[in-house]
Design an enzyme around this catalytic site. Structure first.
Site, mmCIF file in Angstrom:
data_model
loop_
_atom_site.group_PDB
_atom_site.id
_atom_site.type_symbol
_atom_site.label_atom_id
_atom_site.label_comp_id
_atom_site.label_asym_id
_atom_site.label_seq_id
_atom_site.Cartn_x
_atom_site.Cartn_y
_atom_site.Cartn_z
ATOM 1 N N ASP A 90 -7.380 47.315 47.982
ATOM 2 C CA ASP A 90 -8.722 46.157 48.064
ATOM 3 C C ASP A 90 -8.371 45.533 49.483
ATOM 4 O O ASP A 90 -9.947 45.683 50.431
ATOM 5 C CB ASP A 90 -9.055 44.743 47.283
ATOM 6 C CG ASP A 90 -8.184 45.219 45.557
ATOM 7 O OD1 ASP A 90 -8.786 45.834 45.216
ATOM 8 O OD2 ASP A 90 -7.966 44.449 44.910
ATOM 9 N N GLU A 110 -3.913 42.760 48.301
ATOM 10 C CA GLU A 110 -5.211 42.530 46.991
ATOM 11 C C GLU A 110 -5.125 41.856 46.155
ATOM 12 O O GLU A 110 -4.475 41.136 45.872
ATOM 13 C CB GLU A 110 -4.328 44.083 46.343
ATOM 14 C CG GLU A 110 -3.774 45.790 46.591
ATOM 15 C CD GLU A 110 -4.389 46.706 45.514
ATOM 16 O OE1 GLU A 110 -5.573 47.143 45.272
ATOM 17 O OE2 GLU A 110 -3.497 47.064 44.855
ATOM 18 N N LYS A 112 -7.065 40.129 43.010
ATOM 19 C CA LYS A 112 -6.748 40.756 41.099
ATOM 20 C C LYS A 112 -7.253 39.405 40.326
ATOM 21 O O LYS A 112 -6.824 38.860 40.228
ATOM 22 C CB LYS A 112 -5.892 41.651 40.665
ATOM 23 C CG LYS A 112 -5.237 42.807 40.752
ATOM 24 C CD LYS A 112 -6.601 43.410 41.309
ATOM 25 C CE LYS A 112 -5.906 45.083 42.221
ATOM 26 N NZ LYS A 112 -7.033 46.111 42.350
#
Length: 267
Positions: A90, A110, A112
């Site tokens: 990401d 990243e 989430k």
């Protein structure tokens, strides 16, 4: 992020003397992506280490990863079926050119977000098939994170650091019981230790079940039957509520600076 956005953020970064001035203290993760945060960490590193060259890539090809594995050991990195296969964390991949002119990874991020129970309960929204439940059973989308983690491990197989950060946000990542009040005054207790809600246990395999919310960038060396084994652990940070810019950038810079120290790069 396109070039126009990158140039705009870079100019704002210079004008405001740092990432905090761009987004403001109240900015939240939903207002801008983790890729934007990585860009700010990238600009900050360039400013704090002007004698070194940094780059930010949005992907790494499987071929490059396999080539690295094969250089370490000819038995490795020999299988690939899709030539264009790549990973795209990401937040991209930030690298520095070291004193030997080799590119070294210093930060991978990243983020989430899974579980909207806190928001739904606070707003009085009922969920489920019949819209009669306070809590939604957790999904499994976050398990896809393991692919990128494993591939970054592969390309960093000969490094003594592992600067991979996994930011978790939402009610599926609770680390303690949390009480939420519905608009009608009813209290709902979200328990962190039930399988129908918690999903952190599905990710702690990526950091050998080390504590959550700590810097695990520096590799761990353990001895098994007289043999030394190197462990590369993900730094997992979890919040039930939204991450702020300041919180994420502070963690990013701490991990990046740990990487640079281990690589041997100093200001």
């Amino acid at each position: 992020m396109n070039k126009k956005q990158t140039d705009r953020l870079s100019k704002q970064h210079e004008k405001s003397q740092g990432p905090k001035g761009i987004f403001g203290e109240s900015a939240q993760i939903h207002d801008t992506s983790v890729n934007d945060f990585s860009k700010m960490a990238f600009e900050t590193l360039k400013k704090e280490f002007p004698d070194f060259e940094f780059r930010l890539r949005n992907h790494i090809k499987k071929k490059e990863i396999n080539n690295k594995l094969n250089k370490v050991d000819s038995r490795l990195g020999v299988t690939i079926f899709v030539d264009k296969s790549a990973i795209k964390p990401d937040g991209g991949i930030i690298e520095v050119k070291d004193n030997d002119n080799k590119w070294r990874i210093v930060l991978v991020c990243e983020a989430k977000h899974q579980g909207k129970d806190i928001e739904n309960i606070s707003e009085g929204i009922l969920v489920g098939k019949n819209k009669d439940q306070d809590i939604m059973v957790a999904g499994n989308a976050i398990e896809r994170s393991h692919k990128n983690i494993n591939e970054i491990r592969n390309i960093m197989i000969d490094e003594k650091h592992f600067p991979y950060i996994l930011f978790l946000q939402g009610s599926n990542f609770l680390t303690e019981p949390t009480t939420v009040i519905r608009p009608d005054g009813r209290e709902i207790v979200l328990r962190h230790n039930i399988g129908s809600l918690n999903r952190i246990d599905r990710l702690t395999s990526a950091n050998y079940s080390l504590p959550i919310n700590q810097n695990s960038c520096e590799n761990i060396f353990i001895t098994i039957h007289g043999q030394t084994v190197m462990l590369q652990a993900v730094s997992i940070y979890a919040k039930a509520t939204q991450w702020t810019v300041d919180e994420m950038l502070q963690i990013m810079m701490e991990i990046a600076n740990t990487s640079l120290r281990i690589i041997g790069i100093q200001k």
